[in-house]
Write a protein that holds these residues in place. Structure first.
Motif, short mmCIF file in Angstrom:
data_model
loop_
_atom_site.label_atom_id
_atom_site.label_comp_id
_atom_site.label_asym_id
_atom_site.label_seq_id
_atom_site.Cartn_x
_atom_site.Cartn_y
_atom_site.Cartn_z
N THR A 1 -57.00 43.95 -81.67
CA THR A 1 -56.19 45.17 -81.58
C THR A 1 -55.86 45.69 -82.97
O THR A 1 -55.94 46.90 -83.23
CB THR A 1 -54.88 44.88 -80.82
OG1 THR A 1 -55.21 44.27 -79.57
CG2 THR A 1 -54.10 46.15 -80.57
N LEU A 2 -55.53 44.78 -83.88
CA LEU A 2 -55.16 45.21 -85.23
C LEU A 2 -56.33 45.89 -85.94
O LEU A 2 -56.15 46.87 -86.66
CB LEU A 2 -54.65 44.01 -86.05
CG LEU A 2 -54.09 44.33 -87.44
CD1 LEU A 2 -52.99 45.39 -87.38
CD2 LEU A 2 -53.56 43.07 -88.12
N SER A 3 -57.54 45.39 -85.68
CA SER A 3 -58.69 46.03 -86.34
C SER A 3 -58.86 47.46 -85.84
O SER A 3 -59.19 48.37 -86.60
CB SER A 3 -59.97 45.22 -86.12
OG SER A 3 -60.40 45.31 -84.79
N LYS A 4 -58.58 47.67 -84.54
CA LYS A 4 -58.65 49.04 -84.00
C LYS A 4 -57.54 49.91 -84.60
O LYS A 4 -57.77 51.06 -84.98
CB LYS A 4 -58.46 49.03 -82.47
CG LYS A 4 -59.67 48.73 -81.64
CD LYS A 4 -60.72 49.81 -81.70
CE LYS A 4 -60.51 50.96 -80.72
NZ LYS A 4 -61.60 51.97 -80.83
N VAL A 5 -56.35 49.33 -84.65
CA VAL A 5 -55.22 50.08 -85.19
C VAL A 5 -55.51 50.50 -86.63
O VAL A 5 -55.28 51.66 -87.03
CB VAL A 5 -53.93 49.22 -85.14
CG1 VAL A 5 -52.81 49.86 -85.95
CG2 VAL A 5 -53.49 49.02 -83.70
N LEU A 6 -56.06 49.58 -87.41
CA LEU A 6 -56.33 49.88 -88.82
C LEU A 6 -57.45 50.89 -88.97
O LEU A 6 -57.44 51.71 -89.88
CB LEU A 6 -56.65 48.59 -89.58
CG LEU A 6 -55.46 47.64 -89.73
CD1 LEU A 6 -55.85 46.39 -90.49
CD2 LEU A 6 -54.29 48.33 -90.43
N GLU A 7 -58.39 50.84 -88.05
CA GLU A 7 -59.46 51.84 -88.09
C GLU A 7 -58.85 53.24 -87.95
O GLU A 7 -59.21 54.17 -88.69
CB GLU A 7 -60.43 51.58 -86.93
CG GLU A 7 -61.56 52.58 -86.87
CD GLU A 7 -62.36 52.50 -85.58
OE1 GLU A 7 -62.14 51.54 -84.81
OE2 GLU A 7 -63.18 53.38 -85.34
N TYR A 8 -57.90 53.35 -87.03
CA TYR A 8 -57.21 54.64 -86.84
C TYR A 8 -56.44 55.02 -88.10
O TYR A 8 -56.52 56.16 -88.58
CB TYR A 8 -56.25 54.54 -85.64
CG TYR A 8 -55.40 55.77 -85.46
CD1 TYR A 8 -55.83 56.83 -84.67
CD2 TYR A 8 -54.17 55.88 -86.10
CE1 TYR A 8 -55.06 57.97 -84.52
CE2 TYR A 8 -53.39 57.02 -85.97
CZ TYR A 8 -53.84 58.05 -85.18
OH TYR A 8 -53.07 59.18 -85.04
#
Lengths: 121, 174
Positions: B64-71
């Motif tokens: 989830t954090l990798s997705k959040v950081l991508e955003y």
């Protein structure tokens, strides 16, 4: 280059994450360190729902998040979500920024709605 | 303001911070991107997350954090420009294209994302996912919504309650 961590099985098939961010995984840490003060812990921010990011069904989301979602629906459709589960029964009433549109004469309805709101007080 | 043409407005190399997911994976990311999170912004302003220290996020797993950081990385430049009033139509269209693709994911990931965005107070991400979930509901009958969102079919008792509700709020079902 940033290396993507393995996705959990529930992730969408074919989801591309390898190209994503410039964030770099440095290493795996074994210590949990401290918690961020302002971050809600599990079960703290809502009556029922866990706040961990592993909640995989919509019903596991806290009320405040569900209300936010309903806020993007036209009022009519937000009301329809009342029948999903008991927990959803009154959510729409407090949804933020309900979209109300009027394409017909609602004078009769608004009178009955006022009565309804009055009765519920 | 005389911000440099490229970069994020910082002097020299951008400041980096480290975030640690619940499963102890460390992510190094520009402070400007992480600061899209109101929760993290305060910690970062206080000098946290740099050097050998990381900021633990006990409620966000690494996927989830990798997705959040991508955003956050994608949206950080626009956020640094105060919501990008100077952004070109092309920039805006590119962000919109990114957002559309970004939320084109499995429901369970959407829910993890919106939870993380809620915890981390990333307003844009919260609204993006909330709107996506609302779009999944839009235009569907109550039964279709149940199935879309994975609710079990109603018990006879629930069906009776549904019927009663539909009678009471008939205007919403016309």
């Amino acid at each position: 280059m940033w290396v993507a961590p393995p996705l959990r099985p529930a992730a969408a098939p074919g989801e591309v994450i390898a190209k994503r961010s410039e964030a770099t995984i440095i290493s795996a840490s074994s210590s949990a360190c401290y918690l961020i003060d302002r971050m809600p812990h599990q079960g703290q921010s809502d009556k029922k729902a866990p706040v961990a990011s592993g909640s995989h069904t919509i019903d596991a989301l806290p009320v405040i998040v569900l209300e936010h979602i309903l806020g993007f629906l036209p009022a009519q459709e937000a009301v329809q979500t009342s029948v999903l589960a008991r927990r959803w029964r009154h959510l729409w009433k407090s949804a933020t920024g309900l979209h109300v549109s009027c394409i017909v004469d609602l004078s009769g309805y608004s009178a009955s709605l006022k009565q309804q709101a009055f009765k519920e007080r | 303001m005389a911000a440099p043409e490229s970069g994020d407005g910082n002097n020299g190399a951008a400041r980096m911070v480290t975030l640690i997911s619940s499963d102890n994976t460390r992510f190094e990311v520009e402070a400007a991107a992480a600061s899209l999170s109101q929760t993290l912004q305060l910690t970062i302003l206080d000098g946290g997350g740099g050097g050998g220290d990381g900021i633990p996020l006990p409620n966000v797993d690494s996927a989830t954090l990798s997705k959040v950081l991508e955003y956050c990385i994608k949206h950080a430049p626009a956020a640094a420009n105060g919501g990008a009033p100077n952004a070109t139509a092309v920039d805006r269209a590119e962000l919109e294209r990114f957002d559309n693709e970004f939320v084109n994911i499995d429901q369970s990931v959407l829910y993890s994302l919106i939870m993380a965005a809620h915890n981390l107070e990333i307003e844009g991400l919260q609204s993006l996912v909330a709107k996506k979930v609302a779009d999944m509901i839009k235009g569907k009958s109550p039964m279709e919504i149940r199935r879309t969102l994975g609710f079990p079919d109603p018990t006879p008792e629930e069906q009776a309650e549904m019927n009663a509700h539909m009678l009471e709020y008939g205007w919403a079902y016309e």
